[in-house]
Design a protein around this motif. Structure first.
Motif, PDB file in Angstrom:
ATOM      1  N   PRO A  19       0.824  -1.202   0.000  1.00  0.00           N
ATOM      2  CA  PRO A  19       0.000   0.000   0.000  1.00  0.00           C
ATOM      3  C   PRO A  19       0.866   1.262   0.000  1.00  0.00           C
ATOM      4  O   PRO A  19       1.988   1.261   0.500  1.00  0.00           O
ATOM      5  N   VAL A  20       0.353   2.311  -0.574  1.00  0.00           N
ATOM      6  CA  VAL A  20       1.006   3.613  -0.573  1.00  0.00           C
ATOM      7  C   VAL A  20       0.209   4.498   0.394  1.00  0.00           C
ATOM      8  O   VAL A  20      -0.845   5.024   0.034  1.00  0.00           O
ATOM      9  N   PRO A  21       0.694   4.626   1.636  1.00  0.00           N
ATOM     10  CA  PRO A  21      -0.082   5.320   2.665  1.00  0.00           C
ATOM     11  C   PRO A  21      -0.525   6.728   2.287  1.00  0.00           C
ATOM     12  O   PRO A  21      -1.655   7.123   2.602  1.00  0.00           O
ATOM     13  N   ALA A  22       0.314   7.506   1.617  1.00  0.00           N
ATOM     14  CA  ALA A  22      -0.065   8.881   1.276  1.00  0.00           C
ATOM     15  C   ALA A  22      -1.257   8.894   0.322  1.00  0.00           C
ATOM     16  O   ALA A  22      -2.162   9.737   0.449  1.00  0.00           O
ATOM     17  N   GLY A  70      -1.258  16.873  21.907  1.00  0.00           N
ATOM     18  CA  GLY A  70      -0.229  16.373  21.012  1.00  0.00           C
ATOM     19  C   GLY A  70       0.255  15.010  21.434  1.00  0.00           C
ATOM     20  O   GLY A  70      -0.249  14.412  22.386  1.00  0.00           O
ATOM     21  N   THR A  71       1.239  14.530  20.718  1.00  0.00           N
ATOM     22  CA  THR A  71       1.854  13.238  21.015  1.00  0.00           C
ATOM     23  C   THR A  71       3.158  13.461  21.760  1.00  0.00           C
ATOM     24  O   THR A  71       3.728  14.555  21.723  1.00  0.00           O
ATOM     25  N   GLU A  72       3.642  12.434  22.372  1.00  0.00           N
ATOM     26  CA  GLU A  72       5.021  12.412  22.846  1.00  0.00           C
ATOM     27  C   GLU A  72       5.887  12.056  21.633  1.00  0.00           C
ATOM     28  O   GLU A  72       5.379  11.678  20.578  1.00  0.00           O
ATOM     29  N   TRP A  73       7.198  12.122  21.776  1.00  0.00           N
ATOM     30  CA  TRP A  73       8.087  11.654  20.714  1.00  0.00           C
ATOM     31  C   TRP A  73       7.873  10.151  20.570  1.00  0.00           C
ATOM     32  O   TRP A  73       7.840   9.424  21.562  1.00  0.00           O
ATOM     33  N   HIS A  74       7.722   9.675  19.332  1.00  0.00           N
ATOM     34  CA  HIS A  74       7.463   8.257  19.104  1.00  0.00           C
ATOM     35  C   HIS A  74       7.826   7.856  17.671  1.00  0.00           C
ATOM     36  O   HIS A  74       7.976   8.702  16.793  1.00  0.00           O
ATOM     37  N   ASP A  75       7.943   6.542  17.457  1.00  0.00           N
ATOM     38  CA  ASP A  75       8.043   6.006  16.104  1.00  0.00           C
ATOM     39  C   ASP A  75       6.830   5.113  15.880  1.00  0.00           C
ATOM     40  O   ASP A  75       5.918   5.071  16.706  1.00  0.00           O
ATOM     41  N   HIS A  76       6.813   4.380  14.791  1.00  0.00           N
ATOM     42  CA  HIS A  76       5.663   3.549  14.448  1.00  0.00           C
ATOM     43  C   HIS A  76       6.032   2.083  14.330  1.00  0.00           C
ATOM     44  O   HIS A  76       5.412   1.328  13.579  1.00  0.00           O
ATOM     45  N   GLY A  77       7.056   1.673  15.082  1.00  0.00           N
ATOM     46  CA  GLY A  77       7.414   0.267  15.175  1.00  0.00           C
ATOM     47  C   GLY A  77       7.757  -0.390  13.858  1.00  0.00           C
ATOM     48  O   GLY A  77       7.507  -1.583  13.684  1.00  0.00           O
ATOM     49  N   GLY A  78       8.294   0.341  12.909  1.00  0.00           N
ATOM     50  CA  GLY A  78       8.662  -0.231  11.623  1.00  0.00           C
ATOM     51  C   GLY A  78       7.605  -0.096  10.542  1.00  0.00           C
ATOM     52  O   GLY A  78       7.821  -0.495   9.405  1.00  0.00           O
ATOM     53  N   SER A  79       6.462   0.483  10.864  1.00  0.00           N
ATOM     54  CA  SER A  79       5.430   0.718   9.850  1.00  0.00           C
ATOM     55  C   SER A  79       5.698   2.056   9.163  1.00  0.00           C
ATOM     56  O   SER A  79       6.042   3.033   9.815  1.00  0.00           O
ATOM     57  N   ALA A  80       5.516   2.086   7.848  1.00  0.00           N
ATOM     58  CA  ALA A  80       5.536   3.346   7.117  1.00  0.00           C
ATOM     59  C   ALA A  80       4.148   3.956   7.241  1.00  0.00           C
ATOM     60  O   ALA A  80       3.213   3.289   7.680  1.00  0.00           O
ATOM     61  N   GLY A  81       4.006   5.196   6.853  1.00  0.00           N
ATOM     62  CA  GLY A  81       2.690   5.777   6.968  1.00  0.00           C
ATOM     63  C   GLY A  81       2.578   7.150   6.342  1.00  0.00           C
ATOM     64  O   GLY A  81       3.478   7.627   5.646  1.00  0.00           O
ATOM     65  N   PHE A  83      -0.077  10.964   7.133  1.00  0.00           N
ATOM     66  CA  PHE A  83      -1.295  11.525   7.706  1.00  0.00           C
ATOM     67  C   PHE A  83      -1.703  12.758   6.929  1.00  0.00           C
ATOM     68  O   PHE A  83      -0.870  13.493   6.409  1.00  0.00           O
ATOM     69  N   ALA A  84      -3.023  12.903   6.823  1.00  0.00           N
ATOM     70  CA  ALA A  84      -3.623  14.035   6.129  1.00  0.00           C
ATOM     71  C   ALA A  84      -4.332  14.893   7.159  1.00  0.00           C
ATOM     72  O   ALA A  84      -5.107  14.383   7.965  1.00  0.00           O
ATOM     73  N   THR A  85      -4.070  16.186   7.128  1.00  0.00           N
ATOM     74  CA  THR A  85      -4.782  17.116   7.993  1.00  0.00           C
ATOM     75  C   THR A  85      -6.058  17.513   7.254  1.00  0.00           C
ATOM     76  O   THR A  85      -5.993  18.056   6.152  1.00  0.00           O
ATOM     77  N   PHE A 121       5.685   9.330   5.537  1.00  0.00           N
ATOM     78  CA  PHE A 121       6.912   9.024   6.280  1.00  0.00           C
ATOM     79  C   PHE A 121       7.253   7.547   6.129  1.00  0.00           C
ATOM     80  O   PHE A 121       6.388   6.720   5.880  1.00  0.00           O
ATOM     81  N   GLY A 122       8.542   7.270   6.302  1.00  0.00           N
ATOM     82  CA  GLY A 122       9.036   5.905   6.160  1.00  0.00           C
ATOM     83  C   GLY A 122       8.971   5.113   7.455  1.00  0.00           C
ATOM     84  O   GLY A 122       8.543   5.623   8.492  1.00  0.00           O
ATOM     85  N   PRO A 123       9.417   3.864   7.411  1.00  0.00           N
ATOM     86  CA  PRO A 123       9.298   2.972   8.564  1.00  0.00           C
ATOM     87  C   PRO A 123      10.190   3.320   9.756  1.00  0.00           C
ATOM     88  O   PRO A 123       9.979   2.788  10.840  1.00  0.00           O
ATOM     89  N   ARG A 124      11.141   4.234   9.593  1.00  0.00           N
ATOM     90  CA  ARG A 124      12.019   4.602  10.712  1.00  0.00           C
ATOM     91  C   ARG A 124      11.745   6.022  11.212  1.00  0.00           C
ATOM     92  O   ARG A 124      12.537   6.593  11.937  1.00  0.00           O
ATOM     93  N   HIS A 125      10.620   6.585  10.853  1.00  0.00           N
ATOM     94  CA  HIS A 125      10.283   7.976  11.179  1.00  0.00           C
ATOM     95  C   HIS A 125      10.022   8.133  12.683  1.00  0.00           C
ATOM     96  O   HIS A 125       9.276   7.361  13.278  1.00  0.00           O
ATOM     97  N   VAL A 126      10.633   9.140  13.269  1.00  0.00           N
ATOM     98  CA  VAL A 126      10.431   9.489  14.676  1.00  0.00           C
ATOM     99  C   VAL A 126       9.937  10.931  14.697  1.00  0.00           C
ATOM    100  O   VAL A 126      10.554  11.806  14.090  1.00  0.00           O
TER     101      VAL A 126
END
Length: 172
Positions: A19-22, A70-81, A83-85, A121-126
């Motif tokens: 899938p292409v998340p964007a 807001g969020t704390e600093w985080h990654d997505h556990g290896g998932s790419a993704g 988000f659309a505002t 964002f890619g799978p290593r995005h923080v």
């Protein structure tokens, strides 16, 4: 330079059928009937709900943000993704992960994500996202593959150190 336009019926996956998340985030964002009835704001915390638009290879979430949430600093556990505002403005700071396993380094500055914008964002995005504006914001998030874990980070100056993790089915 030649520009081609993808037909509306073209798949939102690459040749490898990933899938292409964007593209998915944009499609969902452009279909308010899928998410608008689910929007609600919670003064105590960001509101999040998983949308039925998910499949075996990705998931879709609706998040709402009151001013200051807001969020704390985080990654997505290896998932790419991506988000659309879809309402309001969100502000994102991100960090560059160290290739050798050391702490991530915060990139100076912040990105404002206005209504209509999509942030892939890619799978290593923080990153860290906040609604720093005076009105509520709404966003659509797509993760591929579906989230199983998110690592949390604590900021020390310009460095981020892993401080724990959240697990799907346990923490959300």
């Amino acid at each position: 330079m030649t520009t081609t336009t993808r037909p509306e019926h073209a798949p939102t996956t690459t040749r490898a059928r990933r899938p292409v998340p964007a593209q998915i985030a944009r499609r969902i964002a452009d279909t308010p009937a899928l998410w608008r009835p689910l929007v609600r704001f919670d003064a105590a915390a960001r509101f999040a709900t998983r949308l039925p638009a998910a499949s075996d290879d990705h998931e879709v979430w609706l998040l709402t943000w009151l001013p200051g949430q807001g969020t704390e600093w985080h990654d997505h556990g290896g998932s790419a993704g991506a988000f659309a505002t879809v309402q309001g403005v969100l502000t994102e700071q991100h960090a560059t992960p160290d290739q050798g396993g050391g702490p991530a380094v915060v990139v100076p500055g912040a990105r404002r994500l206005v209504t209509g914008g999509v942030r892939p964002f890619g799978p290593r995005h923080v990153h860290h996202v906040v609604n720093a504006d005076p009105v509520g914001a709404v966003s659509i998030h797509v993760y591929a593959p579906s989230l199983t874990e998110m690592t949390e980070y604590t900021r020390h100056g310009s460095l981020l150190h892993s401080s724990g993790s959240q697990l799907a089915g346990v923490n959300w």
